[in-house]
Design an enzyme around this catalytic site. Structure first.
Site, PDB file in Angstrom:
ATOM      1  N   LYS A  79       0.664  -1.280   0.159  1.00  0.00           N
ATOM      2  CA  LYS A  79      -0.114   0.165   0.014  1.00  0.00           C
ATOM      3  C   LYS A  79       0.801   1.223  -0.152  1.00  0.00           C
ATOM      4  O   LYS A  79       0.321   2.373  -0.128  1.00  0.00           O
ATOM      5  CB  LYS A  79      -1.127  -0.067   1.154  1.00  0.00           C
ATOM      6  CG  LYS A  79      -0.284   0.129   2.469  1.00  0.00           C
ATOM      7  CD  LYS A  79      -1.689   0.302   3.413  1.00  0.00           C
ATOM      8  CE  LYS A  79      -0.787   0.615   4.910  1.00  0.00           C
ATOM      9  NZ  LYS A  79      -1.924   0.532   5.968  1.00  0.00           N
ATOM     10  N   ASP A  80       2.189   1.146   0.099  1.00  0.00           N
ATOM     11  CA  ASP A  80       3.226   2.181   0.119  1.00  0.00           C
ATOM     12  C   ASP A  80       3.435   2.750  -1.418  1.00  0.00           C
ATOM     13  O   ASP A  80       3.768   3.821  -1.662  1.00  0.00           O
ATOM     14  CB  ASP A  80       4.358   1.854   0.976  1.00  0.00           C
ATOM     15  CG  ASP A  80       4.385   1.961   2.214  1.00  0.00           C
ATOM     16  OD1 ASP A  80       3.383   2.314   2.784  1.00  0.00           O
ATOM     17  OD2 ASP A  80       5.183   1.511   2.958  1.00  0.00           O
ATOM     18  N   ARG A 127      -7.647   8.019   6.030  1.00  0.00           N
ATOM     19  CA  ARG A 127      -8.588   6.896   5.721  1.00  0.00           C
ATOM     20  C   ARG A 127      -9.353   6.503   6.959  1.00  0.00           C
ATOM     21  O   ARG A 127     -10.639   6.563   7.156  1.00  0.00           O
ATOM     22  CB  ARG A 127      -8.124   5.828   4.894  1.00  0.00           C
ATOM     23  CG  ARG A 127      -9.123   4.702   4.919  1.00  0.00           C
ATOM     24  CD  ARG A 127      -8.429   3.252   4.042  1.00  0.00           C
ATOM     25  NE  ARG A 127      -7.313   3.200   5.052  1.00  0.00           N
ATOM     26  CZ  ARG A 127      -7.574   2.319   6.050  1.00  0.00           C
ATOM     27  NH1 ARG A 127      -8.703   1.778   6.312  1.00  0.00           N
ATOM     28  NH2 ARG A 127      -6.230   2.002   6.946  1.00  0.00           N
ATOM     29  N   ARG A 128      -8.589   6.077   8.131  1.00  0.00           N
ATOM     30  CA  ARG A 128      -9.079   5.489   9.378  1.00  0.00           C
ATOM     31  C   ARG A 128      -9.774   6.804   9.982  1.00  0.00           C
ATOM     32  O   ARG A 128     -10.889   6.599  10.616  1.00  0.00           O
ATOM     33  CB  ARG A 128      -8.059   5.028  10.170  1.00  0.00           C
ATOM     34  CG  ARG A 128      -7.346   4.131   9.522  1.00  0.00           C
ATOM     35  CD  ARG A 128      -6.068   3.431  10.230  1.00  0.00           C
ATOM     36  NE  ARG A 128      -5.524   2.438   9.653  1.00  0.00           N
ATOM     37  CZ  ARG A 128      -4.199   1.994   9.586  1.00  0.00           C
ATOM     38  NH1 ARG A 128      -3.125   2.963  10.079  1.00  0.00           N
ATOM     39  NH2 ARG A 128      -3.710   0.674   9.266  1.00  0.00           N
ATOM     40  N   ARG A 145       2.305   9.407  14.792  1.00  0.00           N
ATOM     41  CA  ARG A 145       3.065   8.945  13.732  1.00  0.00           C
ATOM     42  C   ARG A 145       4.360   8.049  14.545  1.00  0.00           C
ATOM     43  O   ARG A 145       4.141   8.078  15.915  1.00  0.00           O
ATOM     44  CB  ARG A 145       4.028  10.104  13.009  1.00  0.00           C
ATOM     45  CG  ARG A 145       3.369  10.480  11.784  1.00  0.00           C
ATOM     46  CD  ARG A 145       4.642  11.192  10.909  1.00  0.00           C
ATOM     47  NE  ARG A 145       5.367  10.074  10.586  1.00  0.00           N
ATOM     48  CZ  ARG A 145       6.659  10.567   9.855  1.00  0.00           C
ATOM     49  NH1 ARG A 145       7.169  11.714   9.445  1.00  0.00           N
ATOM     50  NH2 ARG A 145       7.338   9.459   9.275  1.00  0.00           N
ATOM     51  N   ARG A 151       3.647   3.737  18.819  1.00  0.00           N
ATOM     52  CA  ARG A 151       2.323   3.988  18.741  1.00  0.00           C
ATOM     53  C   ARG A 151       1.576   3.367  20.091  1.00  0.00           C
ATOM     54  O   ARG A 151       0.781   3.770  20.506  1.00  0.00           O
ATOM     55  CB  ARG A 151       1.712   3.452  17.409  1.00  0.00           C
ATOM     56  CG  ARG A 151       2.418   4.490  16.453  1.00  0.00           C
ATOM     57  CD  ARG A 151       1.633   3.853  15.072  1.00  0.00           C
ATOM     58  NE  ARG A 151       2.345   4.373  13.904  1.00  0.00           N
ATOM     59  CZ  ARG A 151       1.974   4.594  12.487  1.00  0.00           C
ATOM     60  NH1 ARG A 151       0.569   4.240  12.477  1.00  0.00           N
ATOM     61  NH2 ARG A 151       2.589   4.988  11.656  1.00  0.00           N
ATOM     62  N   CYS A 238      -2.452   7.844  -2.419  1.00  0.00           N
ATOM     63  CA  CYS A 238      -2.258   6.772  -1.467  1.00  0.00           C
ATOM     64  C   CYS A 238      -3.055   6.779  -0.293  1.00  0.00           C
ATOM     65  O   CYS A 238      -3.186   5.999   0.406  1.00  0.00           O
ATOM     66  CB  CYS A 238      -0.587   6.506  -1.272  1.00  0.00           C
ATOM     67  SG  CYS A 238      -0.151   5.393  -2.719  1.00  0.00           S
TER      68      CYS A 238
END
Length: 316
Positions: A79-80, A127-128, A145, A151, A238
């Site tokens: 997905k990157d 998106r989230r 980040r 995280r 993306c």
């Protein structure tokens, strides 16, 4: 055979993913050497991703190492990858996909629906952020980040009530036991290509291509091809608020490719969900058709303008 130099980013997740590919290449009889490559996204962990530069901020350094001949193979979180093809490289293999879903890690073992209104949820993904906001749970979403440990520490040390990360990354790192809820795609659709790896080689490198191709998983390739074709047709970049998930399902007589997608307003004020089913052999066409359906139904009105779009969602 000459040793394959496999380029990897330095993060724990990237190294784990690259080592997984390296082990499978070794099982096929190849010698493999891991070569660390530092990307701009790795060096700068504080600047918001939207300000770091162009799409593929975590990809370009690995591709440069490939084209320069410093490495023979590069492993990316699929997905990157920018949706636009790079003629200097080729995706020689897409191994079988890990869990494509998003996962919640919350204090006190809470699920998304159990978090009290006003709870703080961390994510670096538009998106989230958009899909969680669209659920109307009254959560405060904070930009986040850092690597997986960083995280998760925000929750374990009480700075955030919850974080959302890719299920695949947590599984690959052996951190699945910390997940308090695997998010159903009915609620939160993953990023196109999430959970899949892309194994790239230099265009025209027949030896590296032949070595890597046995790792390819046709069903996974069909699924992510449909998802990324949808993203490209939407011209969304993306990490616009676009989610998509394709799956091979049993049809009446033959296997079919089922694709569902969502386009959401960045603030969660609205979203549009659609789905189509088609032939796995025509995966790219299915993705483009679903994107056109979304656009016909008003998806463009929900997406940010191109100058405002963030650059990449990232592996987690």
């Amino acid at each position: 055979m000459t040793t394959l130099r496999l380029g990897t980013r330095r993060s724990a997740l990237a190294t784990t993913q690259s080592s997984w590919v390296a082990d499978r290449l070794r099982a096929l009889g190849h010698d493999v050497e891991l070569v660390e490559v530092s990307t701009e996204g790795d060096r700068d962990r504080t600047t918001p991703l939207a300000q770091l530069g162009g799409t593929g901020v975590f990809v370009s350094a690995l591709r440069e190492a490939l084209t320069a001949g410093t490495v023979d193979v590069a492993v990316h979180s699929l997905k990157d990858l920018p949706t636009a093809p790079d003629p200097a490289v080729a995706v020689a293999a897409i191994p079988e996909r890990e869990d494509p879903r998003d996962a919640l890690v919350a204090r006190d073992g809470l699920t998304l629906g159990e978090l009290p209104a006003g709870s703080t949820l961390g994510t670096g993904s538009p998106r989230r952020r958009a899909q969680v906001a669209a659920l109307g749970l009254g959560l405060e979403v904070a930009d986040l980040r850092g690597n997986v440990d960083t995280r998760l520490a925000h929750v374990h040390e009480g700075r955030l009530d919850a974080v959302v990360l890719a299920a695949a990354g947590l599984r690959r790192l052996g951190r699945a036991d910390e997940v308090t809820e695997w998010l159903d795609p009915i609620q939160v659709l993953p990023a196109p290509g999430q959970g899949a790896l892309a194994v790239e080689v230099r265009a025209g490198d027949e030896a590296a291509t032949a070595a890597v191709t046995p790792l390819d998983h046709p069903d996974t390739r069909a699924c992510v091809t449909a998802e990324r074709a949808l993203l490209a047709e939407l011209e969304a970049g993306c990490s616009a608020p676009v989610g998509a998930l394709a799956e091979i399902v049993e049809g009446v007589d033959v296997a079919e490719l089922s694709l569902r997608a969502v386009v959401a307003a960045p603030d969660g004020s609205g979203d549009l969900r659609r789905s189509l089913t088609g032939d796995p052999e025509e995966a790219a066409d299915l993705g483009r058709r679903l994107a056109r359906l979304l656009l016909e139904d008003g998806a463009a009105d929900l997406m940010p303008t191109s100058t405002d779009r963030p650059v990449t969602e990232r592996a987690l």
